[in-house]
Design a protein around this motif. Structure first.
Motif, PDB file in Angstrom:
ATOM      1  N   GLU A 289       0.831  -1.210   0.000  1.00 55.02           N
ATOM      2  CA  GLU A 289       0.000   0.000   0.000  1.00 55.02           C
ATOM      3  C   GLU A 289       0.868   1.265   0.000  1.00 55.02           C
ATOM      4  OE1 GLU A 289      -3.103   1.991  -0.730  1.00 55.02           O
ATOM      5  OE2 GLU A 289      -3.347  -0.179  -0.472  1.00 55.02           O
TER       6      GLU A 289
ATOM      7  N   ARG B 250       2.039   1.945  -3.452  1.00 51.69           N
ATOM      8  CA  ARG B 250       1.027   2.603  -4.285  1.00 51.69           C
ATOM      9  C   ARG B 250       0.924   4.086  -3.935  1.00 51.69           C
ATOM     10  NH1 ARG B 250      -3.503   4.750  -4.145  1.00 51.69           N
ATOM     11  NH2 ARG B 250      -3.656   4.402  -1.906  1.00 51.69           N
ATOM     12  N   LYS B 251       1.033   4.355  -2.645  1.00 51.41           N
ATOM     13  CA  LYS B 251       0.891   5.740  -2.202  1.00 51.41           C
ATOM     14  C   LYS B 251       2.000   6.636  -2.772  1.00 51.41           C
ATOM     15  CE  LYS B 251      -0.143   8.135   2.089  1.00 51.41           C
ATOM     16  NZ  LYS B 251      -0.108   8.040   3.546  1.00 51.41           N
TER      17      LYS B 251
ATOM     18  N   TYR C 150       0.860  -0.586  -7.300  1.00 50.77           N
ATOM     19  CA  TYR C 150       1.242  -1.608  -6.313  1.00 50.77           C
ATOM     20  C   TYR C 150       2.543  -2.279  -6.736  1.00 50.77           C
ATOM     21  CZ  TYR C 150      -3.391  -1.163  -4.203  1.00 50.77           C
ATOM     22  OH  TYR C 150      -4.504  -0.685  -3.571  1.00 50.77           O
TER      23      TYR C 150
END
Ligand code: SF4
Length: 252
Positions: free
Chosen positions: A152, A155-156, A161
Motif C-alpha cells: 500500500e 502505491r501511495k 502496487y
C-alpha cells in the motif's frame, strides 16, 4: 525474424568513456513511465511522446525528445568502435521506464547481443511479466530500483502496487542476467530503521543477496537517475551507517 524499422521516443543519447578506458558506453534515456513517484527528478520523462516545451531562459520552445529507429540507435552506439573492442563497451537503457517501449527494446537488445555488445538496463520492474521474461535473456546487467517494500505504501508514493515488480525481480534472479538491486532512500518515505527491516525481509524472502543504498543526498550515484534531488533532510553518515547495519544484519 527481427523487424528493423521499429522506433522509440528517446530524450537523450549520451556517450561516456568506460571506467577501464577501453571503449565507449552509450546511455539511452527512453521516454515514458507508468509510475508517478512523488519525488521524481525528471517528470518530463513520464510522457512517452515528443512534446514542445517552453524554455524561459532562451525564450523559445524546444522538443523534449526525438523518434529514433533501431538502426539509427545502433549506428550511434557503434560509431568509432572497432569490432574487436565491442565486448569491452556497452549500451545502457534507462528512462523514464525504458522497458515501457518493449518492442523497440527487444529489437535493439537482440541486435546488440548479436554484435557481442554488453547490455545494461535500469528498470523499476513495472512491466508485464511476459514482456519482462522475453527481455531478460538479452540483458547482461539488470539494475533494479525498488521503491518500497510494503504494497500500500508503494502505491501511495508511486501510484502503483509492487506485486508485479516483486514477481519480476524474483524471476530475474533465476535468469543469467547480473542483477543489481538499488534502493533510493527518500526522507520521510522509506528511510527509517523499520524501513530497512521491511526491505531486508522482502528481499531476503525473494532471494536477493546484495543491495546498493542511495540516500537522496548521495552524490556518489553516477547517474542520479530515478533519485530524489534537493532533499530537505539529507542523511547524515551516522544515519546511513545505522540503516546499513539494520539492513545487513537482516539480509544475511
Ligand atoms: S522516478 Fe523514475 S520511476 Fe519514478 S516516476 Fe520518475 S522516471 Fe518514473
Amino acid at each position: 525474424m527481427i523487424t528493423r524499422n521499429v522506433s522509440a521516443c528517446i530524450r537523450d543519447v549520451q556517450k561516456q568513456s568506460t571506467e577501464s578506458g577501453s571503449g565507449t558506453q552509450t546511455i539511452l534515456y527512453l521516454k515514458g513511465c507508468p509510475l508517478y513517484c512523488n519525488w521524481c527528478p525528471n517528470p518530463e520523462l513520464r510522457n512517452p511522446e515528443v512534446r514542445l516545451v517552453w524554455d524561459p531562459i532562451k525564450a523559445k520552445h524546444y522538443e523534449d525528445g526525438r523518434i529514433y529507429s533501431v538502426q539509427e540507435v545502433l549506428e550511434l552506439c557503434l560509431d568509432n568502435l572497432d569490432p574487436a573492442e565491442r565486448t569491452a563497451s556497452g549500451v545502457t537503457l534507462t528512462g523514464g521506464e525504458a522497458l515501457t517501449q518493449h518492442t523497440f527494446v527487444y529489437e535493439l537488445l537482440s541486435r546488440l547481443k548479436e554484435l557481442g555488445v554488453h547490455t545494461a538496463v535500469e528498470t523499476t520492474g513495472y512491466v508485464p511479466e511476459g514482456q519482462f521474461a522475453k527481455l531478460l535473456p538479452l540483458i547482461d546487467h539488470l539494475i533494479f530500483y525498488v521503491k518500497h517494500y510494503e504494497r500500500e505504501a508503494h502505491r501511495k508514493i508511486t501510484g502503483v502496487y509492487n506485486d508485479l515488480i516483486i514477481e519480476n525481480l524474483r524471476n530475474s534472479l533465476s535468469s543469467p542476467s547480473e542483477v543489481e538491486v538499488r534502493l533510493n532512500l527518500i526522507p520521510g518515505l522509506n528511510d527509517r530503521p523499520e524501513d530497512a527491516e521491511g526491505f531486508a525481509r522482502l528481499l531476503q524472502r525473494i532471494g536477493v543477496k546484495q543491495v546498493q543504498l542511495f540516500p537522496s543526498n548521495n552524490q556518489t550515484d553516477p547517474s542520479n537517475r530515478h533519485n530524489a534531488q534537493g532533499s530537505a533532510s539529507p542523511f547524515t553518515e551516522v544515519e546511513l551507517a545505522a540503516y546499513q547495519d539494520a539492513f545487513q544484519n537482516l539480509i544475511r
